[in-house]
Design an enzyme around this catalytic site. Structure first.
Site, PDB file in Angstrom:
ATOM      1  N   ARG A 155       0.795  -1.211  -0.011  1.00 56.70           N
ATOM      2  CA  ARG A 155       0.006   0.111  -0.167  1.00 56.70           C
ATOM      3  C   ARG A 155       0.539   1.378   0.021  1.00 56.70           C
ATOM      4  NH1 ARG A 155      -3.629  -2.766  -1.808  1.00 56.70           N
ATOM      5  NH2 ARG A 155      -5.686  -3.372  -0.330  1.00 56.70           N
ATOM      6  N   HIS A 185      -0.252   0.098  -9.808  1.00 55.16           N
ATOM      7  CA  HIS A 185      -1.284  -1.211  -9.050  1.00 55.16           C
ATOM      8  C   HIS A 185      -2.192  -2.741  -9.777  1.00 55.16           C
ATOM      9  CE1 HIS A 185      -3.651  -1.175  -4.961  1.00 55.16           C
ATOM     10  NE2 HIS A 185      -3.358  -2.637  -5.455  1.00 55.16           N
TER      11      HIS A 185
HETATM   12  P1  NAP Z   1      -2.598 -11.373   4.758  1.00 57.38           P
HETATM   13  O1  NAP Z   1      -2.458 -12.755   4.422  1.00 57.38           O
HETATM   14  O2  NAP Z   1      -3.988 -10.906   6.087  1.00 57.38           O
HETATM   15  O3  NAP Z   1      -0.290 -11.478   5.903  1.00 57.38           O
HETATM   16  C1  NAP Z   1      -0.064 -10.743   6.290  1.00 57.38           C
HETATM   17  C2  NAP Z   1       1.210 -10.446   7.160  1.00 57.38           C
HETATM   18  O4  NAP Z   1       1.620  -9.875   7.586  1.00 57.38           O
HETATM   19  C3  NAP Z   1       0.953 -11.591   7.855  1.00 57.38           C
HETATM   20  O5  NAP Z   1       2.086 -12.666   7.653  1.00 57.38           O
HETATM   21  C4  NAP Z   1       1.157 -11.250   9.171  1.00 57.38           C
HETATM   22  O6  NAP Z   1       2.390 -11.449  10.582  1.00 57.38           O
HETATM   23  C5  NAP Z   1       1.865  -9.428   8.367  1.00 57.38           C
HETATM   24  N1  NAP Z   1       1.707  -8.683   9.355  1.00 57.38           N
HETATM   25  C6  NAP Z   1       0.884  -8.062  10.169  1.00 57.38           C
HETATM   26  N2  NAP Z   1       1.537  -6.684  10.170  1.00 57.38           N
HETATM   27  C7  NAP Z   1       2.207  -6.939  10.466  1.00 57.38           C
HETATM   28  C8  NAP Z   1       3.925  -5.508  11.441  1.00 57.38           C
HETATM   29  N3  NAP Z   1       2.633  -5.212  12.296  1.00 57.38           N
HETATM   30  N4  NAP Z   1       4.718  -6.762  12.109  1.00 57.38           N
HETATM   31  C9  NAP Z   1       4.721  -7.758  11.309  1.00 57.38           C
HETATM   32  N5  NAP Z   1       4.025  -7.988  10.539  1.00 57.38           N
HETATM   33  C10 NAP Z   1       3.176  -8.142  10.195  1.00 57.38           C
HETATM   34  O7  NAP Z   1      -2.185 -10.609   4.017  1.00 57.38           O
HETATM   35  P2  NAP Z   1      -2.217 -10.634   2.144  1.00 57.38           P
HETATM   36  O8  NAP Z   1      -3.006 -11.320   1.507  1.00 57.38           O
HETATM   37  O9  NAP Z   1      -0.239 -11.740   1.567  1.00 57.38           O
HETATM   38  O10 NAP Z   1      -1.954  -9.145   1.577  1.00 57.38           O
HETATM   39  C11 NAP Z   1      -0.683  -8.638   2.236  1.00 57.38           C
HETATM   40  C12 NAP Z   1      -1.544  -7.104   1.047  1.00 57.38           C
HETATM   41  O11 NAP Z   1      -1.095  -6.864   0.088  1.00 57.38           O
HETATM   42  C13 NAP Z   1      -3.132  -7.041   1.583  1.00 57.38           C
HETATM   43  O12 NAP Z   1      -2.789  -5.919   2.577  1.00 57.38           O
HETATM   44  C14 NAP Z   1      -2.634  -5.847   0.613  1.00 57.38           C
HETATM   45  O13 NAP Z   1      -2.867  -4.367   1.431  1.00 57.38           O
HETATM   46  C15 NAP Z   1      -1.462  -5.577  -0.562  1.00 57.38           C
HETATM   47  N6  NAP Z   1      -1.734  -6.413  -1.877  1.00 57.38           N
HETATM   48  C16 NAP Z   1      -1.147  -5.661  -2.526  1.00 57.38           C
HETATM   49  C17 NAP Z   1      -1.705  -6.314  -4.138  1.00 57.38           C
HETATM   50  C18 NAP Z   1      -1.559  -4.915  -5.479  1.00 57.38           C
HETATM   51  O14 NAP Z   1      -2.226  -5.499  -6.485  1.00 57.38           O
HETATM   52  N7  NAP Z   1      -0.189  -4.534  -4.864  1.00 57.38           N
HETATM   53  C19 NAP Z   1      -2.554  -7.102  -4.185  1.00 57.38           C
HETATM   54  C20 NAP Z   1      -2.627  -7.573  -3.309  1.00 57.38           C
HETATM   55  C21 NAP Z   1      -3.022  -7.589  -1.544  1.00 57.38           C
HETATM   56  P3  NAP Z   1       0.752 -12.257  11.219  1.00 57.38           P
HETATM   57  O15 NAP Z   1       0.657 -13.853  10.146  1.00 57.38           O
HETATM   58  O16 NAP Z   1       1.780 -13.041  11.936  1.00 57.38           O
HETATM   59  O17 NAP Z   1      -0.550 -12.777  11.619  1.00 57.38           O
HETATM   60  C1  GLV Z   2      -5.240  -5.389  -4.131  1.00 57.87           C
HETATM   61  O1  GLV Z   2      -4.645  -4.171  -3.928  1.00 57.87           O
HETATM   62  C2  GLV Z   2      -6.170  -6.021  -2.812  1.00 57.87           C
HETATM   63  O2  GLV Z   2      -5.475  -5.769  -1.864  1.00 57.87           O
HETATM   64  O3  GLV Z   2      -5.801  -6.952  -3.187  1.00 57.87           O
END
Ligand code: NAP
Ligand code: GLV
Length: 310
Positions: A225, A273
């Site tokens: 983000r 994005h």
């Molecule tokens: P997720 O499954 O919720 O995983 C989040 C990870 O971040 C978990 O491992 C969590 O730790 C860790 N985390 C959260 N808060 C933390 C902190 N304060 N310190 C250290 N680690 C922390 O999320 P995801 O599905 O992988 O997606 C991650 C992010 O990618 C989304 O929230 C979104 O903003 C972004 N995204 C971007 C795109 C794009 O196209 N650019 C697409 C999709 C998503 P724990 O496992 O220990 O809880």
């Molecule tokens: C994209 O940014 C998502 O959160 O899936």
């Protein structure tokens, strides 16, 4: 069941309504702005809803984020409290993100920006880079996306470290956890990939203090983000040589304003994005399945934890 759909682009909103109607026969699916009877709305399917959009629906059973992140839903200061938020995740999003991360890590690893600059000058440029086994790459966030990105990089031979809030085992990845693990995670990192959710704890985490703890000349890839990054600190770190390059997929304001200095900075690669942009066909199938499951018995695999922020 009645579903209100909102995306900022009305044409895309209509496309999602058409797909969801096909997948949920018998359900009423309509653009949020066309809803005549807000009290009848059971579910909201949204990307970046406007403040107050969801508070209109007094009988809302759940909100679905059209995407993995829920920060854009939680940003609504009048969000109805206690209404479950369902994420949209799955193999399609994970695959796209692993491709994006592999592409940009390899690009920085093999000095591709410098090679393209040399080509533009007509210069024969032969940098000697270490093999992947000699390159330390750090992945912040080891959730659905970060874990697959990290194991993909490990399979390519990189020395991979990962950082999460809580400890866990990830094959081929040296895992550090919590604030107390951040220093060890960052030390010596030459390519840093951010895949954290945006929460109060992680906002502004990509800042001068963090950059100073990386290997000099490190590359940054932010695919999570925009507000994770302190823009001025990035430019200062690039100017000082503390960072060498950055790839940014996400920004404080999207689309990135036309006059933003990042557009013309040769040290910064911009993607719009698209790292893991949800494919509407696949996304609609996941959302329809999640709504169907949730409506049956109130349980669904992809429930977010609103209090935690992800
Ligand atoms: P997720 O499954 O919720 O995983 C989040 C990870 O971040 C978990 O491992 C969590 O730790 C860790 N985390 C959260 N808060 C933390 C902190 N304060 N310190 C250290 N680690 C922390 O999320 P995801 O599905 O992988 O997606 C991650 C992010 O990618 C989304 O929230 C979104 O903003 C972004 N995204 C971007 C795109 C794009 O196209 N650019 C697409 C999709 C998503 P724990 O496992 O220990 O809880
Ligand atoms: C994209 O940014 C998502 O959160 O899936």
């Amino acid at each position: 069941m009645s579903v209100a759909v909102y995306l900022p682009n009305p044409d895309r909103c209509e496309d999602w309504c058409v797909m969801l109607r096909e997948l949920l026969p018998g359900w009423t699916i309509e653009p949020l702005d066309a809803v005549q009877d807000p009290a009848a709305v059971d579910y909201a399917v949204v990307w970046r809803p406007r403040t107050g959009d969801l508070a209109r629906f007094a009988n809302l059973k759940a909100t679905v984020s059209i995407g993995a992140g829920i920060d854009h839903v939680l940003a609504d200061t009048s969000l109805p409290q206690g209404v479950p938020i369902i994420r949209t995740v799955g193999a399609d999003l994970t695959q796209r993100m692993r491709e994006y991360v592999a592409l940009h890590v390899l690009r920085h690893h093999r000095d591709m920006p410098a090679m393209l600059a040399a080509q533009a000058r007509g210069a024969w440029f032969q940098p000697v880079v270490p093999p992947a086994t000699g390159r330390r790459v750090g992945v912040m966030g080891l959730g659905n996306l970060g874990k697959v990105a990290a194991t993909t990089l490990a399979a390519l031979g990189f020395q991979v470290t990962g950082w999460a809030r809580t400890p866990r085992e990830v094959p081929g990845v040296e895992v550090h956890a919590g604030v107390e693990g951040l220093d060890a995670f960052l030390a010596g990192t030459e390519i840093l990939v951010n895949l954290l959710p945006l929460t109060p704890e992680t906002t502004g985490i990509l800042n001068a203090g963090l950059f100073a703890r990386l290997a000099p000349g490190a590359a940054l890839i932010n695919a999570a983000r925009g507000p994770h990054l302190v823009d001025d600190d990035l430019v200062a770190a690039l100017d000082a040589g503390q960072l060498g390059q950055a790839t940014l997929d996400v920004f404080h304001v999207e689309p990135l304003p036309k006059d933003h200095r990042f557009w013309t900075d040769p040290r910064i690669t911009i993607t719009a994005h698209t790292a893991s942009l949800i494919d509407p066909g696949t996304g609609a199938r996941i959302i329809a399945r999640n709504l169907h499951d949730f409506d049956r018995d109130g349980t669904v695999a992809d429930l977010a934890d609103a209090a935690r922020g992800y």
